[in-house]
Design a protein around this motif. Structure first.
Motif, PDB file in Angstrom:
ATOM      1  N   GLY A 194      49.598  17.812   6.106  1.00 36.79           N
ATOM      2  CA  GLY A 194      49.739  17.948   4.635  1.00 36.79           C
ATOM      3  C   GLY A 194      49.204  17.044   3.808  1.00 36.79           C
ATOM      4  N   THR A 195      48.458  15.923   4.528  1.00 39.28           N
ATOM      5  CA  THR A 195      47.603  14.900   3.636  1.00 39.28           C
ATOM      6  C   THR A 195      46.404  15.950   3.300  1.00 39.28           C
ATOM      7  N   PRO A 196      45.881  15.737   1.683  1.00 38.38           N
ATOM      8  CA  PRO A 196      45.059  16.433   1.126  1.00 38.38           C
ATOM      9  C   PRO A 196      43.452  15.835   1.927  1.00 38.38           C
ATOM     10  N   ALA A 197      42.588  16.934   1.883  1.00 41.72           N
ATOM     11  CA  ALA A 197      41.136  16.507   2.375  1.00 41.72           C
ATOM     12  C   ALA A 197      40.404  17.235   1.292  1.00 41.72           C
ATOM     13  N   THR A 198      39.078  16.845   1.162  1.00 38.88           N
ATOM     14  CA  THR A 198      37.919  17.191   0.767  1.00 38.88           C
ATOM     15  C   THR A 198      36.760  17.381   1.683  1.00 38.88           C
ATOM     16  N   VAL A 199      36.103  18.752   1.803  1.00 40.32           N
ATOM     17  CA  VAL A 199      35.344  18.809   2.845  1.00 40.32           C
ATOM     18  C   VAL A 199      34.160  19.458   2.348  1.00 40.32           C
ATOM     19  N   TYR A 200      32.620  19.214   2.915  1.00 43.96           N
ATOM     20  CA  TYR A 200      31.694  19.873   2.420  1.00 43.96           C
ATOM     21  C   TYR A 200      30.966  20.077   3.642  1.00 43.96           C
ATOM     22  N   LEU A 201      30.145  21.179   3.875  1.00 43.79           N
ATOM     23  CA  LEU A 201      29.350  21.625   5.193  1.00 43.79           C
ATOM     24  C   LEU A 201      27.821  21.267   4.861  1.00 43.79           C
ATOM     25  N   MET A 202      27.414  20.933   5.865  1.00 42.84           N
ATOM     26  CA  MET A 202      25.984  20.467   6.053  1.00 42.84           C
ATOM     27  C   MET A 202      25.013  21.741   5.488  1.00 42.84           C
ATOM     28  N   SER A 203      25.488  22.637   5.525  1.00 43.59           N
ATOM     29  CA  SER A 203      24.604  23.992   5.269  1.00 43.59           C
ATOM     30  C   SER A 203      24.506  24.078   3.577  1.00 43.59           C
ATOM     31  N   ASP A 204      25.518  23.597   2.888  1.00 46.65           N
ATOM     32  CA  ASP A 204      25.470  23.460   1.596  1.00 46.65           C
ATOM     33  C   ASP A 204      26.298  22.406   0.938  1.00 46.65           C
ATOM     34  N   ALA A 216      34.205  15.404   6.193  1.00 43.72           N
ATOM     35  CA  ALA A 216      35.807  15.540   5.719  1.00 43.72           C
ATOM     36  C   ALA A 216      36.173  14.116   5.203  1.00 43.72           C
ATOM     37  N   VAL A 217      36.782  14.086   3.868  1.00 46.04           N
ATOM     38  CA  VAL A 217      37.086  12.861   3.570  1.00 46.04           C
ATOM     39  C   VAL A 217      38.772  13.237   3.349  1.00 46.04           C
ATOM     40  N   LEU A 218      39.639  12.350   4.026  1.00 45.02           N
ATOM     41  CA  LEU A 218      40.809  12.398   3.834  1.00 45.02           C
ATOM     42  C   LEU A 218      41.418  11.555   2.634  1.00 45.02           C
ATOM     43  N   GLU A 219      42.760  12.096   1.983  1.00 45.37           N
ATOM     44  CA  GLU A 219      43.140  11.259   0.867  1.00 45.37           C
ATOM     45  C   GLU A 219      44.676  11.173   1.104  1.00 45.37           C
ATOM     46  N   PRO A 220      44.749  10.012   1.863  1.00 41.46           N
ATOM     47  CA  PRO A 220      46.413   9.841   2.434  1.00 41.46           C
ATOM     48  C   PRO A 220      47.298   9.295   1.411  1.00 41.46           C
ATOM     49  N   GLY A 221      46.691   8.834   0.258  1.00 45.37           N
ATOM     50  CA  GLY A 221      47.428   8.155  -0.738  1.00 45.37           C
ATOM     51  C   GLY A 221      47.772   9.229  -2.013  1.00 45.37           C
ATOM     52  N   ARG A 222      47.033  10.527  -1.814  1.00 41.45           N
ATOM     53  CA  ARG A 222      47.256  11.521  -2.828  1.00 41.45           C
ATOM     54  C   ARG A 222      48.481  12.654  -2.309  1.00 41.45           C
ATOM     55  N   GLY A 223      49.388  12.894  -3.272  1.00 37.81           N
ATOM     56  CA  GLY A 223      50.446  14.013  -2.747  1.00 37.81           C
ATOM     57  C   GLY A 223      50.006  15.334  -3.058  1.00 37.81           C
ATOM     58  N   GLU A 281      41.499   4.487  11.107  1.00 38.35           N
ATOM     59  CA  GLU A 281      41.422   5.535   9.689  1.00 38.35           C
ATOM     60  C   GLU A 281      42.923   6.202   9.643  1.00 38.35           C
ATOM     61  N   LEU A 282      43.641   6.229  10.627  1.00 35.91           N
ATOM     62  CA  LEU A 282      44.598   7.319  10.550  1.00 35.91           C
ATOM     63  C   LEU A 282      46.109   6.790   9.936  1.00 35.91           C
ATOM     64  N   LYS A 283      46.123   5.530   9.732  1.00 38.52           N
ATOM     65  CA  LYS A 283      47.365   4.883   8.836  1.00 38.52           C
ATOM     66  C   LYS A 283      47.520   5.811   7.725  1.00 38.52           C
ATOM     67  N   GLY A 284      48.831   6.448   7.542  1.00 38.77           N
ATOM     68  CA  GLY A 284      49.134   7.070   6.539  1.00 38.77           C
ATOM     69  C   GLY A 284      48.870   8.630   6.617  1.00 38.77           C
ATOM     70  N   ASN A 323      50.737  17.205  -5.699  1.00 31.86           N
ATOM     71  CA  ASN A 323      50.704  17.385  -6.709  1.00 31.86           C
ATOM     72  C   ASN A 323      49.188  16.589  -7.658  1.00 31.86           C
ATOM     73  N   GLY A 324      48.556  16.057  -6.614  1.00 30.01           N
ATOM     74  CA  GLY A 324      47.394  15.351  -7.083  1.00 30.01           C
ATOM     75  C   GLY A 324      47.586  13.885  -7.679  1.00 30.01           C
ATOM     76  N   GLU A 325      48.809  13.472  -7.699  1.00 23.42           N
ATOM     77  CA  GLU A 325      49.081  11.864  -8.113  1.00 23.42           C
ATOM     78  C   GLU A 325      48.965  11.249  -6.739  1.00 23.42           C
ATOM     79  N   ARG A 326      48.439   9.848  -7.173  1.00 26.06           N
ATOM     80  CA  ARG A 326      48.323   8.982  -6.172  1.00 26.06           C
ATOM     81  C   ARG A 326      49.832   8.154  -6.123  1.00 26.06           C
ATOM     82  N   HIS A 327      49.816   7.715  -4.770  1.00 21.70           N
ATOM     83  CA  HIS A 327      51.125   7.159  -4.143  1.00 21.70           C
ATOM     84  C   HIS A 327      50.862   5.820  -3.924  1.00 21.70           C
TER      85      HIS A 327
END
Length: 139
Positions: A49-59, A126-133, A42-45, A135-139
């Motif tokens: 600096g790769t953007p990520a979205t995270v949530y905690l199990m507590s909320d 954690a969800v990584l978004e390696p295709g997003r720069g 899952e580490l390709k790309g 500025n939020g654009e997809r590459h």
């Protein structure tokens, strides 16, 4: 000097502090990180600096944005006797009779953590978004 929280306070009035005997633990609350163990497949790309979205199990209703700070370049092998104590991180595989992809720690810095929710040792997703720069654009 930095902002933080004192935990595990083990002293009382009149007690003396001695060398090499901890009196308390100080948690640096200026910066928060989530360390997620991702499969090597899952580490390709993925890079710093790769953007990520995270949530905690507590909320699970709150989402936090962040970015990859670093990716580990090594982990301790599963074979007994080959790991050095205090050296490389040890990531347990879940199955020992089937070859499972190895996992590597990915350190994610959180942009705007909620100080009421973030604690050392809290479970997170954690969800990584390696295709997003940046500025939020997809590459």
């Amino acid at each position: 000097p930095f902002d933080g929280r004192i935990v595990s306070l083990k002293t009382s009035t009149g007690q003396f502090a001695t060398a090499l005997k901890p009196v308390f633990t100080l948690i640096d609350t200026r910066h928060w990180y989530v360390v997620a163990n991702f499969r090597e497949t899952e580490l390709k790309g993925v890079r710093a600096g790769t953007p990520a979205t995270v949530y905690l199990m507590s909320d699970t209703g709150q989402r936090f944005q962040g970015s990859v700070d670093s990716i580990s370049y090594g982990i301790a092998p599963d074979e007994a006797g080959l790991a050095l104590p205090g050296g490389l991180p040890r990531i347990q595989r879940t199955l020992n009779w089937v070859h499972v992809s190895q996992r590597f720690p990915v350190k994610i810095r959180i942009d705007k953590p909620n100080p009421e929710l973030f604690r050392v040792g809290t479970s997170a997703v954690a969800v990584l978004e390696p295709g997003r720069g940046d500025n939020g654009e997809r590459h």
